[in-house]
Design a protein around this motif. Sequence first.
Motif, mmCIF file in Angstrom:
data_model
loop_
_atom_site.group_PDB
_atom_site.id
_atom_site.type_symbol
_atom_site.label_atom_id
_atom_site.label_comp_id
_atom_site.label_asym_id
_atom_site.label_seq_id
_atom_site.Cartn_x
_atom_site.Cartn_y
_atom_site.Cartn_z
ATOM 1 N N HIS A 1 -6.810 8.992 -9.944
ATOM 2 C CA HIS A 1 -7.494 8.450 -8.868
ATOM 3 C C HIS A 1 -6.743 7.394 -8.466
ATOM 4 C CE1 HIS A 1 -10.419 11.893 -9.127
ATOM 5 N NE2 HIS A 1 -10.543 11.440 -10.580
ATOM 6 N N PHE A 2 -6.676 7.110 -7.101
ATOM 7 C CA PHE A 2 -6.032 6.112 -6.495
ATOM 8 C C PHE A 2 -6.941 4.803 -6.244
ATOM 9 C CE2 PHE A 2 -3.630 4.063 -2.614
ATOM 10 C CZ PHE A 2 -2.521 3.812 -3.483
ATOM 11 N N GLY A 3 -6.360 3.599 -6.632
ATOM 12 C CA GLY A 3 -7.162 2.470 -6.349
ATOM 13 C C GLY A 3 -6.394 1.245 -6.467
ATOM 14 N N PHE A 4 -7.145 0.091 -6.392
ATOM 15 C CA PHE A 4 -6.479 -1.234 -6.576
ATOM 16 C C PHE A 4 -7.393 -2.060 -7.473
ATOM 17 C CE2 PHE A 4 -4.049 0.410 -2.783
ATOM 18 C CZ PHE A 4 -2.774 -0.015 -3.060
ATOM 19 N N GLU A 5 -6.721 -3.260 -7.832
ATOM 20 C CA GLU A 5 -7.333 -4.208 -8.442
ATOM 21 C C GLU A 5 -7.028 -5.444 -7.476
ATOM 22 O OE1 GLU A 5 -7.525 -7.277 -12.532
ATOM 23 O OE2 GLU A 5 -6.104 -5.944 -12.362
ATOM 24 N N VAL A 6 -8.026 -5.965 -6.917
ATOM 25 C CA VAL A 6 -7.808 -6.866 -5.723
ATOM 26 C C VAL A 6 -8.140 -8.175 -6.089
ATOM 27 C CG1 VAL A 6 -8.441 -7.248 -3.132
ATOM 28 C CG2 VAL A 6 -8.412 -4.823 -4.154
ATOM 29 N N TYR B 1 0.837 -1.116 -0.068
ATOM 30 C CA TYR B 1 -0.140 0.015 -0.095
ATOM 31 C C TYR B 1 0.837 1.405 0.007
ATOM 32 C CZ TYR B 1 -3.705 3.652 1.407
ATOM 33 O OH TYR B 1 -4.197 4.587 1.398
ATOM 34 N N LEU B 2 1.798 1.291 1.043
ATOM 35 C CA LEU B 2 2.911 2.457 0.963
ATOM 36 C C LEU B 2 3.734 2.690 -0.302
ATOM 37 C CD1 LEU B 2 4.183 4.675 2.691
ATOM 38 C CD2 LEU B 2 5.597 3.392 3.568
ATOM 39 N N LYS B 3 3.786 1.608 -0.950
ATOM 40 C CA LYS B 3 4.669 1.549 -2.130
ATOM 41 C C LYS B 3 4.119 2.362 -3.328
ATOM 42 C CE LYS B 3 7.309 -1.160 -5.562
ATOM 43 N NZ LYS B 3 7.806 -2.619 -5.723
ATOM 44 N N CYS B 4 2.578 1.963 -3.454
ATOM 45 C CA CYS B 4 1.821 2.403 -4.291
ATOM 46 C C CYS B 4 1.226 3.715 -4.054
ATOM 47 C CB CYS B 4 0.296 1.469 -4.435
ATOM 48 S SG CYS B 4 0.631 -0.184 -5.204
ATOM 49 N N LYS B 5 1.023 3.843 -2.888
ATOM 50 C CA LYS B 5 0.798 5.430 -2.431
ATOM 51 C C LYS B 5 2.063 6.402 -2.912
ATOM 52 C CE LYS B 5 -2.513 8.083 -0.780
ATOM 53 N NZ LYS B 5 -3.906 8.040 -1.378
ATOM 54 N N GLU B 6 2.979 6.079 -2.648
ATOM 55 C CA GLU B 6 4.176 6.919 -2.960
ATOM 56 C C GLU B 6 4.293 6.971 -4.275
ATOM 57 O OE1 GLU B 6 7.473 4.891 -1.098
ATOM 58 O OE2 GLU B 6 7.024 5.945 0.895
ATOM 59 N N GLU C 1 -11.293 -1.247 2.969
ATOM 60 C CA GLU C 1 -11.477 -0.073 2.881
ATOM 61 C C GLU C 1 -10.315 0.946 1.933
ATOM 62 O OE1 GLU C 1 -12.771 4.182 5.330
ATOM 63 O OE2 GLU C 1 -12.989 2.028 6.139
ATOM 64 N N LYS C 2 -9.288 0.611 2.342
ATOM 65 C CA LYS C 2 -8.150 1.343 1.952
ATOM 66 C C LYS C 2 -7.826 0.655 0.645
ATOM 67 C CE LYS C 2 -4.536 2.360 4.566
ATOM 68 N NZ LYS C 2 -3.341 2.154 5.569
ATOM 69 N N LEU C 3 -8.403 -0.597 0.068
ATOM 70 C CA LEU C 3 -8.132 -1.002 -1.303
ATOM 71 C C LEU C 3 -9.213 -0.727 -2.274
ATOM 72 C CD1 LEU C 3 -7.082 -4.632 -0.181
ATOM 73 C CD2 LEU C 3 -5.451 -3.053 -1.084
#
Length: 241
Positions: A79-84, A56-61, A97-99
């Motif tokens: 915009h920030f998100g993920f494919e989970v 998460y931190l790596k992606c956010k940075e 929630e953070k994903l």
Amino acid sequence: MGFVDIHTHILPGVDDGAKTLEDAIALLEQEKENGVSSVVLTPHFYPAVHNFDEHYLKCKEAFEQLKDAVKDKDLPDIHFGFEVQYFAGISRSESLEKLCFENTNIILLEIPFLFPLTENMLKEIVKLDMDIGLKVIIAHIERYGKERLFKKLLKIVTDGHAKAQISSDYITDKAVKKVVYKLLKNNFVSFIASDCHNAKERPVLLQKAFRDLRVDYHPQVVNCLKNSAKIEDILKGNPNG
């Protein structure tokens, strides 16, 4: 009406998508050329591989670096998100929630390719909606067409527990294209996204897909565009559209 690409691998250096800031910017330029006004950056989250906090931190940075690199460029909003990727017990996870797409309860869910679709997977997808209140979007649903339980997955969609996304790269695969046409014909599809990874081998093909679909599936494409506009409104803090 804006169009948001909800499934991309543009965030650089975090998965099998863009490797550098230059790669990411090249893809964002393709997004603009394809008429996209907003992009959700959805790097893979593989629970069996990634440590949640570290990834998460790596992606956010990486997101903040890209955001800074494009702030003065005429490119789509990011915009920030993920494919989970689905994992056993996902409906009990405290990290979902953070994903989700930033500032939303929308989650892009990938079903593992190495394992067959199971009844437990289907039950947990329903629980994500019913028990947690997440809005589930099934990523590239056309790829699961050969699964034994595919019809049950589609039943979850028609029952409103999840929405289906198809990827515009279907136009390069005749077998997948047939599945896409059937899904559209029967009104299963809510979103069309690029699932782009790089500017050459896996580029943004949205305009080509729209041209392919505009005659036989025009109403369905219009519906996807409307759903996209709703997502963009939510991302921009206007949930009522």
